[in-house]
Design a protein around this motif. Structure first.
Motif, PDB file in Angstrom:
ATOM      1  N   ALA A  11       0.842  -1.208   0.000  1.00  0.00           N
ATOM      2  CA  ALA A  11       0.000   0.000   0.000  1.00  0.00           C
ATOM      3  C   ALA A  11       0.871   1.250   0.000  1.00  0.00           C
ATOM      4  N   LEU A  12       1.953   1.213   0.748  1.00  0.00           N
ATOM      5  CA  LEU A  12       2.800   2.407   0.887  1.00  0.00           C
ATOM      6  C   LEU A  12       3.637   2.679  -0.357  1.00  0.00           C
ATOM      7  N   HIS A  13       3.753   1.727  -1.235  1.00  0.00           N
ATOM      8  CA  HIS A  13       4.578   1.944  -2.413  1.00  0.00           C
ATOM      9  C   HIS A  13       3.743   2.229  -3.661  1.00  0.00           C
ATOM     10  N   GLN A  14       2.578   2.790  -3.437  1.00  0.00           N
ATOM     11  CA  GLN A  14       1.781   3.271  -4.555  1.00  0.00           C
ATOM     12  C   GLN A  14       2.211   4.698  -4.875  1.00  0.00           C
ATOM     13  N   SER A  16       0.241   7.212  -5.520  1.00  0.00           N
ATOM     14  CA  SER A  16      -0.640   8.210  -4.913  1.00  0.00           C
ATOM     15  C   SER A  16      -0.589   8.123  -3.391  1.00  0.00           C
ATOM     16  N   PRO A  17      -0.199   9.228  -2.719  1.00  0.00           N
ATOM     17  CA  PRO A  17      -0.180   9.211  -1.255  1.00  0.00           C
ATOM     18  C   PRO A  17      -1.574   8.979  -0.665  1.00  0.00           C
ATOM     19  N   GLU A  18      -2.579   9.542  -1.351  1.00  0.00           N
ATOM     20  CA  GLU A  18      -3.954   9.389  -0.841  1.00  0.00           C
ATOM     21  C   GLU A  18      -4.374   7.909  -0.888  1.00  0.00           C
ATOM     22  N   ALA A  20      -2.360   5.429  -0.823  1.00  0.00           N
ATOM     23  CA  ALA A  20      -1.544   4.723   0.164  1.00  0.00           C
ATOM     24  C   ALA A  20      -2.196   4.804   1.549  1.00  0.00           C
ATOM     25  N   ILE A  21      -2.618   6.012   1.913  1.00  0.00           N
ATOM     26  CA  ILE A  21      -3.252   6.192   3.226  1.00  0.00           C
ATOM     27  C   ILE A  21      -4.533   5.361   3.311  1.00  0.00           C
ATOM     28  N   TYR A  46      -7.737  11.082   9.377  1.00  0.00           N
ATOM     29  CA  TYR A  46      -6.342  11.396   9.690  1.00  0.00           C
ATOM     30  C   TYR A  46      -5.481  10.136   9.624  1.00  0.00           C
ATOM     31  N   PHE A  47      -4.209  10.358   9.323  1.00  0.00           N
ATOM     32  CA  PHE A  47      -3.273   9.237   9.248  1.00  0.00           C
ATOM     33  C   PHE A  47      -1.950   9.659   9.884  1.00  0.00           C
ATOM     34  N   ASN A  48      -1.485   8.868  10.837  1.00  0.00           N
ATOM     35  CA  ASN A  48      -0.183   9.123  11.460  1.00  0.00           C
ATOM     36  C   ASN A  48      -0.102  10.561  11.971  1.00  0.00           C
TER      37      ASN A  48
ATOM     38  N   ARG B  19       7.006  19.056  12.449  1.00  0.00           N
ATOM     39  CA  ARG B  19       5.753  18.370  12.113  1.00  0.00           C
ATOM     40  C   ARG B  19       4.709  18.579  13.216  1.00  0.00           C
ATOM     41  N   HIS B  29      -2.118  18.671   7.765  1.00  0.00           N
ATOM     42  CA  HIS B  29      -1.762  17.310   8.233  1.00  0.00           C
ATOM     43  C   HIS B  29      -0.378  17.018   7.670  1.00  0.00           C
ATOM     44  N   VAL B  30       0.416  16.362   8.450  1.00  0.00           N
ATOM     45  CA  VAL B  30       1.754  16.009   7.951  1.00  0.00           C
ATOM     46  C   VAL B  30       1.985  14.511   8.174  1.00  0.00           C
ATOM     47  N   PRO B  31       1.377  13.669   7.355  1.00  0.00           N
ATOM     48  CA  PRO B  31       1.515  12.221   7.604  1.00  0.00           C
ATOM     49  C   PRO B  31       2.865  11.656   7.210  1.00  0.00           C
ATOM     50  N   TRP B  32       3.603  12.388   6.376  1.00  0.00           N
ATOM     51  CA  TRP B  32       4.816  11.771   5.816  1.00  0.00           C
ATOM     52  C   TRP B  32       6.073  12.458   6.329  1.00  0.00           C
ATOM     53  N   GLN B  39       9.581   7.635   0.122  1.00  0.00           N
ATOM     54  CA  GLN B  39       8.963   7.711  -1.203  1.00  0.00           C
ATOM     55  C   GLN B  39       7.819   8.723  -1.243  1.00  0.00           C
ATOM     56  N   MET B  40       7.212   8.972  -0.097  1.00  0.00           N
ATOM     57  CA  MET B  40       6.086   9.908  -0.055  1.00  0.00           C
ATOM     58  C   MET B  40       6.537  11.357   0.107  1.00  0.00           C
ATOM     59  N   TYR B  58      -0.630  17.969   3.781  1.00  0.00           N
ATOM     60  CA  TYR B  58      -1.757  18.592   3.097  1.00  0.00           C
ATOM     61  C   TYR B  58      -2.272  19.769   3.911  1.00  0.00           C
ATOM     62  N   GLN B  66      -1.138  19.829  -1.552  1.00  0.00           N
ATOM     63  CA  GLN B  66      -0.039  19.162  -0.854  1.00  0.00           C
ATOM     64  C   GLN B  66       1.065  20.172  -0.605  1.00  0.00           C
TER      65      GLN B  66
END
Lengths: 481, 188
Positions: A11-14, A16-18, A20-21, A46-48, B19, B29-32, B39-40, B58, B66
């Motif tokens: 999933a993380l190596h797609q 599109s970041p969206e 992936a999330i 939200y993610f992370n 962050r 939001h700063v998920p990466w 990679q992100m 974002y 972004q």
């Protein structure tokens, strides 16, 4: 099927970041749900995020549903996780690592110990525990408690004890294997909040005794007792009822020694579930009720009129739904006394055949301008002394039966069937719900034999419980298996 | 710990602190983070090479753009050369997106702990400064020429932010962040 770590990496190596999330969260939601299918998992946008969780877990069905926040993290190693624990520990969240943790750190374990109410785990660890294919009661309790009340550092080697407990606890109880049970108790105390570990330990104690073990030999940390007290039941039942379906009738029977209608009412609102159905059905002889009010309800568009009966609790009242009839059980007759002109009052000829199998102690007729109530003053009942048909005929074509009082065979227990109030009342001692429900459906609604058979099959869990099997019941309904 | 490692650790702490500060504003939001999912935080330049930023996230308001952030937890003003290279990367990545037909309108942040190039401070986000920077790092454009129109777009998308170690004392405290969390997750 790939393991959870591979799914996350894919999933993380797609590009599109969206995407992936979205995909990482879907993988994790599935993983959490696999651990506890009954916990409601709400995904946030939200993610992370540093202070908004990825998921909010809800469980139970009472008015105040407990929750727990779950934060996904790429890793939970020190010193990063220390910042999270410091700022977020007050709400006892869980932090789940989605990346493979490199070197499980003693430092992280030490930090986790300082924040005893938080859980630090990894997707791979949770997958290992959820994949233990065990659907027995204690295993299910352990799995769902992990998300709801897990604590401390639970990754890799640190999780082995919990994984072993999940796979071995039930068989250890069955064989009264004290060292294995003791190991389970230890793992629970190390990795579950006290409330959760104490509840499971009490249930394990009861199961231990039910298998023939001596309560004092149970290798636990709590005072030895063989049954759950009403206070314990009030605390533990919401937890047990929220679990994935536990189809073991003996389990529910062993727990329910102190169950009562009042105790079920204390659950306030509880939707139907296989667990609630089994809990009530397995303990019908212990749940005494003073009466039941029957009402015909409109079926909703998607309701199946042939659906099997079910129990639920609405506004602190125990209900049984049987096709389009709702039966509400009360612990005090005053709760249904206000009802009037609700049911249909039949002519004697309509119910005569159905009353054949009951001993009639009293009857009340109403005809325009008069009411007639007669009551037997002998042990033989009215049938021996009174020609009811002649009495009805004498009162005229418009005579209706308002109520009849019946005596249950071989007992001093009487019930009153009140057609006007559409209610069945226990006269004197409170009675078990299955008796009143059956009488109500048979006489007030003149239910078909199939409906009554369905009810008996439901309440006896396909004839594996003894209701209607004692002499009194058999004679009363001519029922035999 | 060697000096290089110390600097690396300081950079890492700076990225995570930036962050946290950014998210505490509730506007992004700063998920990466580059240390977690490189990679992100990576964009492709016109010359085909890939360049990573420290953070990626974002905006949360009406614009959902972004953004990519370079975090410099420096205690000196020796940032001019690196800043010019960064400006070239921002330009080249944007030009690449436009060339590929999808301008994602990404914004770029330079977050530092120390001001630099004080004589030109007010012009550090101007199109002219971008053009000057690109001239110094023209190899990052591959075979493409500098386009002033793209330079103007990039200038509008640049942020220059100075943080301080004491910024943490001015961030919204845990209690209030808890209320925001509760509102977001439970509607109360």
């Amino acid at each position: 099927m790939q393991n959870v770590s591979s799914q996350i990496q894919n999933a993380l190596h797609q590009a599109s970041p969206e995407a992936a999330i979205r995909d990482v969260k879907q993988v994790m939601a599935r993983e959490l749900q696999a651990l506890d299918p009954k916990t409601e998992i709400k995904s946030t946008d939200y993610f992370n995020h540093t202070f908004v969780p990825d998921f909010v877990l809800n469980w139970g069905a009472g008015s105040e549903r407990p929750t727990r926040d779950v934060y996904l993290r790429f890793n939970i190693d020190a010193p990063l996780i220390q910042r999270d624990l410091l700022s977020l520990h007050e709400e006892s969240p869980a932090f789940i690592s989605i990346a493979t943790t490199g070197s499980p750190g003693g430092q992280t374990e030490t930090i986790a110990a300082e924040y005893d109410n938080c859980l630090l785990s990894s997707a791979a660890t949770l997958e290992g525990i959820s994949s233990e294919d065990s659907r027995t009661p204690v295993s299910q309790m352990l799995k769902s408690s992990l998300l709801q009340g897990g604590k401390g550092y639970l990754v890799g080697e640190s999780a082995i004890d919990v994984q072993r407990a999940v796979s071995h606890a039930d068989s250890a109880l069955t064989t009264l294997d004290a060292p294995e049970v003791s190991a389970t108790v230890r793992a629970m105390n190390d990795h579950f909040s006290r409330g959760f570990s104490a509840r499971i330990e009490r249930v394990m104690q009861v199961l231990w005794v039910s298998q023939g073990g001596d309560a004092t030999d149970f290798p636990g940390t709590l005072e030895s007792r063989s049954v759950l007290s009403p206070d314990e039941l009030i605390e533990i039942l919401p937890f047990l009822l929220s679990l994935e379906d536990i189809s073991n009738i003996e389990f529910w029977r062993n727990l329910g020694e102190n169950i009562s209608l009042r105790l079920l009412q204390d659950l306030e609102n509880w939707p139907t579930s296989a667990n609630l159905n089994l809990l009530v059905n397995a303990n019908l002889d212990r749940i005494k009720t003073k009466g039941v009010a029957l009402d015909q309800v409109d079926l909703n568009l998607f309701d199946d009129p042939d659906a099997p009966p079910y129990w639920d609790i609405q506004e602190s009242q125990l209900h049984l739904r049987c096709s389009e009839i709702d039966l509400r059980f009360v612990d005090d007759r005053r709760k249904t006394a206000h009802r009037s002109d609700i049911g249909r009052t039949p002519q004697w000829s309509e119910i005569e055949s159905r009353l054949d199998q009951y001993g009639i102690e009293g009857i009340e007729f109403a005809s325009p301008g008069s009411k007639t109530r007669i009551k037997s003053n002998t042990m033989d009942g009215l049938r021996e002394s009174t020609d009811m048909r002649a009495l009805s005929d004498a009162l005229g074509n418009l005579a209706r039966v308002i109520s009849v009082e019946l005596r249950l065979p071989d007992s001093r227990d009487n019930v009153e069937i009140d057609f006007d109030r559409s209610a069945v009342d226990a006269v004197g001692a409170a009675l078990s719900p299955h008796l009143l429900a059956h009488l109500g459906l048979d006489l007030l609604y003149q239910a078909s034999q199939k409906t009554l058979e369905d009810l008996r099959a439901f309440m006896t869990v396909s004839h594996s419980l003894p209701w209607w099997k004692d002499k009194k019941m058999k004679r009363m309904w001519g029922y035999s298996d | 710990m060697a000096a290089g490692e110390q600097q690396q650790e300081k950079g890492r702490e700076g990225a995570y602190f930036a962050r946290e500060w950014l998210e505490s504003t509730t506007r992004v939001h700063v998920p990466w983070v580059v240390y977690e999912a490189e990679q992100m935080t990576t964009l492709t330049l016109l010359n085909g090479k890939h360049e990573s930023w420290d953070l990626a996230g974002y905006f949360t308001g009406e614009k959902k753009n972004q953004f990519y952030a370079e975090v410099k937890a420096y205690s000196s003003d020796n940032q001019g050369p690196k800043y010019r290279e960064y400006l070239t990367d921002c330009y080249s990545a944007t030009a690449k997106m436009i060339k590929d037909g999808i301008d994602r309108e990404c914004e770029f942040m330079w977050i530092t702990w120390h001001p630099f190039s004080m004589g030109a401070w007010t012009k550090l986000c101007d199109a002219e400064t971008i053009e000057e920077a690109v001239k110094q790092h023209s190899h990052k454009l591959g075979d493409d020429e500098y386009d002033p129109e793209i330079g103007k777009k990039v200038a509008d998308r640049l942020w220059l932010i100075v943080l301080s170690e004491r910024q943490e004392e001015l961030m919204m405290n845990r209690e209030y962040l808890g209320h925001i969390r509760s509102y977001i997750t439970r509607g109360v």
